[in-house]
Design a protein around this motif. Structure first.
Motif, PDB file in Angstrom:
ATOM      1  N   ARG A 143       7.097   2.887  -7.927  1.00 46.97           N
ATOM      2  CA  ARG A 143       6.319   4.110  -7.760  1.00 46.97           C
ATOM      3  C   ARG A 143       4.854   3.750  -7.712  1.00 46.97           C
ATOM      4  NH1 ARG A 143       8.496   9.107  -8.784  1.00 46.97           N
ATOM      5  NH2 ARG A 143      10.727   9.036  -9.151  1.00 46.97           N
ATOM      6  N   CYS A 144       4.084   4.527  -6.930  1.00 49.62           N
ATOM      7  CA  CYS A 144       2.650   4.289  -6.832  1.00 49.62           C
ATOM      8  C   CYS A 144       1.987   4.533  -8.189  1.00 49.62           C
ATOM      9  CB  CYS A 144       2.060   5.221  -5.785  1.00 49.62           C
ATOM     10  SG  CYS A 144       0.262   5.111  -5.653  1.00 49.62           S
ATOM     11  N   ILE A 145       1.183   3.557  -8.647  1.00 47.42           N
ATOM     12  CA  ILE A 145       0.517   3.748  -9.934  1.00 47.42           C
ATOM     13  C   ILE A 145      -0.596   4.785  -9.838  1.00 47.42           C
ATOM     14  CG2 ILE A 145       1.042   1.448 -10.863  1.00 47.42           C
ATOM     15  CD1 ILE A 145      -1.858   0.641 -10.047  1.00 47.42           C
ATOM     16  N   TRP A 146      -1.009   5.148  -8.636  1.00 48.57           N
ATOM     17  CA  TRP A 146      -2.103   6.100  -8.446  1.00 48.57           C
ATOM     18  C   TRP A 146      -1.597   7.532  -8.295  1.00 48.57           C
ATOM     19  CZ3 TRP A 146      -6.420   3.598  -9.442  1.00 48.57           C
ATOM     20  CH2 TRP A 146      -6.473   2.222  -9.183  1.00 48.57           C
ATOM     21  N   CYS A 147      -0.636   7.748  -7.420  1.00 46.56           N
ATOM     22  CA  CYS A 147      -0.191   9.119  -7.165  1.00 46.56           C
ATOM     23  C   CYS A 147       1.235   9.392  -7.639  1.00 46.56           C
ATOM     24  CB  CYS A 147      -0.333   9.479  -5.685  1.00 46.56           C
ATOM     25  SG  CYS A 147       0.837   8.632  -4.609  1.00 46.56           S
ATOM     26  N   GLY A 148       1.937   8.350  -8.081  1.00 46.02           N
ATOM     27  CA  GLY A 148       3.246   8.568  -8.696  1.00 46.02           C
ATOM     28  C   GLY A 148       4.420   8.719  -7.749  1.00 46.02           C
TER      29      GLY A 148
ATOM     30  N   TYR B 124       0.830  -1.198   0.000  1.00 42.63           N
ATOM     31  CA  TYR B 124       0.000   0.000   0.000  1.00 42.63           C
ATOM     32  C   TYR B 124       0.867   1.251   0.000  1.00 42.63           C
ATOM     33  CZ  TYR B 124      -3.726  -3.274   0.807  1.00 42.63           C
ATOM     34  OH  TYR B 124      -4.603  -4.318   0.654  1.00 42.63           O
ATOM     35  N   CYS B 125       0.483   2.175  -0.833  1.00 39.88           N
ATOM     36  CA  CYS B 125       1.219   3.435  -0.934  1.00 39.88           C
ATOM     37  C   CYS B 125       1.179   4.160   0.414  1.00 39.88           C
ATOM     38  CB  CYS B 125       0.611   4.304  -2.029  1.00 39.88           C
ATOM     39  SG  CYS B 125       1.291   5.959  -2.119  1.00 39.88           S
ATOM     40  N   GLN B 126       2.340   4.600   0.891  1.00 39.58           N
ATOM     41  CA  GLN B 126       2.396   5.280   2.191  1.00 39.58           C
ATOM     42  C   GLN B 126       1.756   6.658   2.114  1.00 39.58           C
ATOM     43  OE1 GLN B 126       5.042   4.626   0.266  1.00 39.58           O
ATOM     44  NE2 GLN B 126       5.773   6.678  -0.242  1.00 39.58           N
ATOM     45  N   GLU B 127       1.558   7.147   0.881  1.00 33.32           N
ATOM     46  CA  GLU B 127       1.031   8.496   0.738  1.00 33.32           C
ATOM     47  C   GLU B 127      -0.492   8.495   0.543  1.00 33.32           C
ATOM     48  OE1 GLU B 127       3.068  10.807   1.360  1.00 33.32           O
ATOM     49  OE2 GLU B 127       1.694  12.484   1.094  1.00 33.32           O
ATOM     50  N   CYS B 128      -0.975   7.715  -0.429  1.00 33.23           N
ATOM     51  CA  CYS B 128      -2.406   7.764  -0.728  1.00 33.23           C
ATOM     52  C   CYS B 128      -3.130   6.514  -0.231  1.00 33.23           C
ATOM     53  CB  CYS B 128      -2.641   7.957  -2.223  1.00 33.23           C
ATOM     54  SG  CYS B 128      -2.257   6.516  -3.223  1.00 33.23           S
ATOM     55  N   GLY B 129      -2.378   5.499   0.193  1.00 35.30           N
ATOM     56  CA  GLY B 129      -2.993   4.334   0.809  1.00 35.30           C
ATOM     57  C   GLY B 129      -3.535   3.300  -0.158  1.00 35.30           C
TER      58      GLY B 129
END
Ligand SMILES: [Zn+2]
Length: 175
Positions: free
Chosen positions: A22-27, A8-13
């Motif tokens: 890199r997060c595919i959602w927020c980059g 899980y992305c630490q930024e957007c979850g």
């Protein structure tokens, strides 16, 4: 099901594949909780303004940001080195406090209206602040650094970005 555990992305979850860098959602870069942070240390000259107990006076310093944290090194001979350990870093922010020089006696927003047509003649006074929030000995502290040159914006932005990597990793570790 158990073989495809997402991370899980630490930024957007949001969920990402295990191998995502890199997060595919927020980059933003994915930081695995216990994986060591790996980035080259950055070393810049910057003005220290305040917010570190052991450094009373504003002074030019060298700032080194590495996965271990931040080192603030006084430039004067016999200089001291103050360390802000990675684990105590909360966040880093950039404040653009630049002003249009012609309007130094007026608030900046009045300058925008009145200086139309001669804006190109106005010289910008570059003033970029880097604010690093961290856990000090007793409570939360804000260390402030400043660059007053045009290239300073890029410098403080790069520092803030790198320090934020450390801060986000810390956030992820909290229960
Ligand atoms: Zn994300």
């Amino acid at each position: 099901m158990s073989s495809i555990t997402p991370i899980y992305c630490q930024e957007c979850g949001r969920a990402n594949g295990r191998s995502a860098k890199r997060c595919i959602w927020c980059g933003l870069p994915i930081i695995e909780g216990d994986a060591p942070l790996a980035f080259d240390s950055t070393r810049v000259e910057i003005d220290y303004i305040g917010g570190i107990e052991r450094l009373e006076d504003p002074a030019p310093v060298t700032m080194v940001v590495s996965p271990e944290g931040i080192e603030v090194i006084e430039l004067m001979p016999g200089s001291r080195i103050v360390k802000i350990p990675a684990g105590s870093i909360i966040e880093a922010k950039v404040v653009d406090a630049s002003e249009v020089a012609e309007a130094s006696d007026k608030p900046w927003w009045s300058a925008i209206g009145s200086a139309k047509g001669k804006r190109s003649a106005a010289t910008k006074k570059h003033d970029y602040l880097l604010n690093v929030k961290y856990y000090g000995d007793d409570d939360v502290q804000s260390a402030i650094f400043r660059r007053e040159d045009k290239a300073g914006l890029q410098t403080v932005n790069a520092l803030a970005w790198t320090i934020s990597l450390i801060a986000r990793r810390n956030k992820r570790r909290e229960p």
